[in-house]
Design a protein around this motif. Structure first.
Motif, PDB file in Angstrom:
ATOM      1  N   ARG A  71       0.860  -1.188   0.000  1.00 24.99           N
ATOM      2  CA  ARG A  71       0.000   0.000   0.000  1.00 24.99           C
ATOM      3  C   ARG A  71       0.895   1.236   0.000  1.00 24.99           C
ATOM      4  NH1 ARG A  71      -4.444   0.424  -1.877  1.00 24.99           N
ATOM      5  NH2 ARG A  71      -5.263  -1.337  -0.674  1.00 24.99           N
ATOM      6  N   PHE A 113      -5.959  -4.229 -15.009  1.00 23.26           N
ATOM      7  CA  PHE A 113      -6.212  -3.074 -14.143  1.00 23.26           C
ATOM      8  C   PHE A 113      -7.561  -3.285 -13.471  1.00 23.26           C
ATOM      9  CE2 PHE A 113      -8.334   1.199 -14.022  1.00 23.26           C
ATOM     10  CZ  PHE A 113      -7.642   1.699 -12.940  1.00 23.26           C
ATOM     11  N   GLN A 118      -7.532  -8.403  -8.282  1.00 19.85           N
ATOM     12  CA  GLN A 118      -7.477  -6.971  -8.605  1.00 19.85           C
ATOM     13  C   GLN A 118      -6.036  -6.542  -8.899  1.00 19.85           C
ATOM     14  OE1 GLN A 118      -9.847  -4.128  -7.955  1.00 19.85           O
ATOM     15  NE2 GLN A 118      -8.685  -2.649  -6.774  1.00 19.85           N
ATOM     16  N   HIS A 119      -5.869  -5.867 -10.036  1.00 20.45           N
ATOM     17  CA  HIS A 119      -4.578  -5.333 -10.491  1.00 20.45           C
ATOM     18  C   HIS A 119      -3.546  -6.402 -10.858  1.00 20.45           C
ATOM     19  CE1 HIS A 119      -6.135  -1.439  -9.831  1.00 20.45           C
ATOM     20  NE2 HIS A 119      -5.637  -1.146  -8.663  1.00 20.45           N
ATOM     21  N   ARG A 140       2.289  -7.289  -8.905  1.00 22.43           N
ATOM     22  CA  ARG A 140       2.560  -6.583  -7.647  1.00 22.43           C
ATOM     23  C   ARG A 140       2.598  -7.533  -6.461  1.00 22.43           C
ATOM     24  NH1 ARG A 140      -2.832  -3.258  -5.641  1.00 22.43           N
ATOM     25  NH2 ARG A 140      -4.305  -4.984  -5.714  1.00 22.43           N
ATOM     26  N   LEU A 168       0.088  -0.639 -15.523  1.00 23.52           N
ATOM     27  CA  LEU A 168      -0.032   0.672 -14.886  1.00 23.52           C
ATOM     28  C   LEU A 168       1.047   0.824 -13.820  1.00 23.52           C
ATOM     29  CD1 LEU A 168      -2.300   3.100 -14.296  1.00 23.52           C
ATOM     30  CD2 LEU A 168      -2.862   1.607 -12.383  1.00 23.52           C
ATOM     31  N   HIS A 210       1.486   2.397 -10.606  1.00 24.90           N
ATOM     32  CA  HIS A 210       0.518   2.910  -9.620  1.00 24.90           C
ATOM     33  C   HIS A 210       1.226   3.781  -8.569  1.00 24.90           C
ATOM     34  CE1 HIS A 210      -2.778   2.974  -6.809  1.00 24.90           C
ATOM     35  NE2 HIS A 210      -3.487   2.099  -7.476  1.00 24.90           N
ATOM     36  N   TYR A 214       2.176   6.352  -5.828  1.00 26.73           N
ATOM     37  CA  TYR A 214       1.627   7.129  -4.705  1.00 26.73           C
ATOM     38  C   TYR A 214       2.621   8.250  -4.383  1.00 26.73           C
ATOM     39  CZ  TYR A 214      -1.429   3.123  -3.242  1.00 26.73           C
ATOM     40  OH  TYR A 214      -2.345   2.100  -3.155  1.00 26.73           O
ATOM     41  N   LYS A 242     -14.875   6.702 -12.023  1.00 24.82           N
ATOM     42  CA  LYS A 242     -15.196   5.448 -11.339  1.00 24.82           C
ATOM     43  C   LYS A 242     -16.007   5.654 -10.062  1.00 24.82           C
ATOM     44  CE  LYS A 242     -12.018   2.104 -11.294  1.00 24.82           C
ATOM     45  NZ  LYS A 242     -10.668   1.477 -11.102  1.00 24.82           N
ATOM     46  N   ASP A 268     -11.495   8.895  -8.297  1.00 21.89           N
ATOM     47  CA  ASP A 268     -10.981   7.679  -8.936  1.00 21.89           C
ATOM     48  C   ASP A 268     -11.339   7.771 -10.419  1.00 21.89           C
ATOM     49  OD1 ASP A 268     -10.012   5.186  -9.545  1.00 21.89           O
ATOM     50  OD2 ASP A 268     -11.321   4.083  -8.161  1.00 21.89           O
ATOM     51  N   VAL A 277      -4.380   7.527 -14.429  1.00 22.98           N
ATOM     52  CA  VAL A 277      -5.364   7.348 -13.365  1.00 22.98           C
ATOM     53  C   VAL A 277      -5.039   8.329 -12.246  1.00 22.98           C
ATOM     54  CG1 VAL A 277      -6.322   5.728 -11.663  1.00 22.98           C
ATOM     55  CG2 VAL A 277      -5.664   4.906 -13.943  1.00 22.98           C
ATOM     56  N   TRP A 291      -6.153   9.056  -8.356  1.00 21.17           N
ATOM     57  CA  TRP A 291      -6.892   8.388  -7.279  1.00 21.17           C
ATOM     58  C   TRP A 291      -6.539   8.981  -5.929  1.00 21.17           C
ATOM     59  CZ3 TRP A 291      -5.167   4.184  -3.689  1.00 21.17           C
ATOM     60  CH2 TRP A 291      -6.225   3.632  -2.962  1.00 21.17           C
ATOM     61  N   MET A 343      -9.731   0.418   4.214  1.00 21.77           N
ATOM     62  CA  MET A 343      -8.543  -0.358   3.833  1.00 21.77           C
ATOM     63  C   MET A 343      -7.723  -0.674   5.082  1.00 21.77           C
ATOM     64  SD  MET A 343      -7.229   1.359   0.259  1.00 21.77           S
ATOM     65  CE  MET A 343      -7.657   3.060   0.578  1.00 21.77           C
ATOM     66  N   GLU A 400      -1.165   7.916 -11.911  1.00 21.97           N
ATOM     67  CA  GLU A 400      -0.689   6.611 -12.368  1.00 21.97           C
ATOM     68  C   GLU A 400      -0.680   6.559 -13.889  1.00 21.97           C
ATOM     69  OE1 GLU A 400      -3.601   3.995 -10.525  1.00 21.97           O
ATOM     70  OE2 GLU A 400      -3.804   5.351  -8.841  1.00 21.97           O
TER      71      GLU A 400
HETATM   72  C1  BG6 Z   1      -6.592   2.613  -8.423  1.00 24.76           C
HETATM   73  C2  BG6 Z   1      -7.971   2.254  -8.887  1.00 24.76           C
HETATM   74  O1  BG6 Z   1      -5.702   2.557  -9.489  1.00 24.76           O
HETATM   75  O2  BG6 Z   1      -6.190   1.678  -7.430  1.00 24.76           O
HETATM   76  C3  BG6 Z   1      -8.902   2.269  -7.698  1.00 24.76           C
HETATM   77  O3  BG6 Z   1      -8.411   3.166  -9.879  1.00 24.76           O
HETATM   78  C4  BG6 Z   1      -8.408   1.342  -6.607  1.00 24.76           C
HETATM   79  O4  BG6 Z   1     -10.203   1.889  -8.106  1.00 24.76           O
HETATM   80  C5  BG6 Z   1      -6.976   1.721  -6.266  1.00 24.76           C
HETATM   81  O5  BG6 Z   1      -9.230   1.470  -5.472  1.00 24.76           O
HETATM   82  C6  BG6 Z   1      -6.340   0.841  -5.191  1.00 24.76           C
HETATM   83  O6  BG6 Z   1      -6.452  -0.501  -5.503  1.00 24.76           O
HETATM   84  P1  BG6 Z   1      -5.957  -1.589  -4.484  1.00 24.76           P
HETATM   85  O7  BG6 Z   1      -6.252  -2.923  -5.114  1.00 24.76           O
HETATM   86  O8  BG6 Z   1      -4.475  -1.372  -4.314  1.00 24.76           O
HETATM   87  O9  BG6 Z   1      -6.699  -1.353  -3.204  1.00 24.76           O
END
Ligand code: BG6
Length: 295
Positions: A58, A68, A82-83, A87, A164, A166, A168, A190, A210, A243, A245, A255, A271
């Motif tokens: 995270r 994605f 997811q994703h 990762r 992607l 991602h 932060y 989104k 998002d 993206v 977010w 979370m 992103e």
């Molecule tokens: C972003 C998405 O890239 O990642 C969001 O657009 C998502 O919808 C976020 O909530 C975090 O994703 P995750 O799987 O790391 O909680």
């Protein structure tokens, strides 16, 4: 002075002679730290991020591949989490290259990481049965971080993917942040039923955001500013989507690995990716994409 690189079986650290540093976790090849020469962190990393390989990190720069979000309607990736799996997989550190020729002020380092059909878990192979290899390169210079991916189809049938970076970013106060370079870009919202919208002016954040942007001009830099001062600039290479977010209050609450809970005030994800459509890679072909984040 030389670039100082250390690695153990969980991470690789590099420090330039000029003082800037990065850390890359082998889990996900996730960049977990990027510091300026004074030691100030440029990336946001949750205090509750799992760094032991039990979960995707995270914060930092997790790498999304080959899907994605989730894609229940896209059969080949429908079973993936997811994703995707990149990762959440352990990558190999392939090696480093440094350029120090012109001396202390502009030495740089490139760290290469690899993931392929030969190294992923058997469980993952069952979910996504394609032959592939990924090379992810993380390059640190005194004033920029480049992260780039080469995806190769090693099999005898085409596959489709999304990818992607991602990222932060750590910021002081989300209410003072604006993101430019997306003016007039079409985006999918989104948090509003995936409606198609069009950006007017800079992006500012005052609640959960998002969005998947598809700017018409991919060469235009995306700038992140705070209180009117540009903090960094993202230039994309072969990654057509952006993206933006921020989970804001409730999503951050939801979370388990997001700490502190008001940490959403100090982060924004911008992103670079290829996520709106699917990129088809024919057997034997390779795809290359990346971002340069300059400060
Ligand atoms: C972003 C998405 O890239 O990642 C969001 O657009 C998502 O919808 C976020 O909530 C975090 O994703 P995750 O799987 O790391 O909680």
């Amino acid at each position: 002075a030389q670039v100082n690189i250390t690695h153990n079986n969980s991470r690789v650290n590099a420090i330039l002679p000029s003082g800037e540093s990065i850390e890359v976790l082998l889990h996900g090849a996730t960049v977990t730290s990027w510091k300026d020469r004074a030691g100030n962190e440029r990336l946001w990393l949750s205090e509750a991020a799992k760094l032991d390989g039990s979960k995707a990190v995270r914060g930092g720069i997790p790498l999304v591949f080959p899907v994605f979000g989730t894609a229940p309607d896209h059969e080949p990736t429908s079973k993936l989490p997811q994703h995707g799996f990149a990762r959440n997989s352990r990558w190999d550190f392939l090696g480093k290259s440094t350029t120090e020729s012109s001396g202390q002020t502009d030495a740089s380092v490139k760290l290469d990481f690899g993931l392929s059909t030969a190294t992923i878990d058997d469980e993952v192979k069952k979910l996504w049965p394609f032959s592939f290899s990924l090379i992810y390169s993380v390059t640190l210079t005194p004033d920029a971080l480049r992260t780039g991916i080469v995806i190769t189809n090693d099999g005898d049938q085409p596959f489709e993917f999304q990818t992607l970076l991602h990222t932060y970013f750590r910021i002081d106060d989300i209410t003072k942040v604006s993101v430019s370079g997306l003016d007039e870009a079409a985006y999918i919202d989104k948090v509003d039923g995936a409606k198609e919208k069009q950006q007017a002016g800079d992006v500012t954040i005052a609640g959960e955001v998002d969005r998947v942007y598809h700017p018409a001009d991919p060469s235009k830099p995306i700038n992140v500013s705070e209180s009117g001062e540009t903090k960094l600039s993202i230039v994309r290479d072969n990654l057509g989507d952006v993206v933006v977010w921020n989970p804001w209050v409730e999503k951050a609450q939801g979370m388990g690995d997001f700490e502190p809970k008001d940490g959403y005030k100090n982060m924004i994800c911008v992103e670079a990716g290829a996520v709106k459509a699917w990129t088809k890679l024919e057997a034997g072909d390779a795809y290359e994409g990346g971002q340069i984040i300059s400060v």
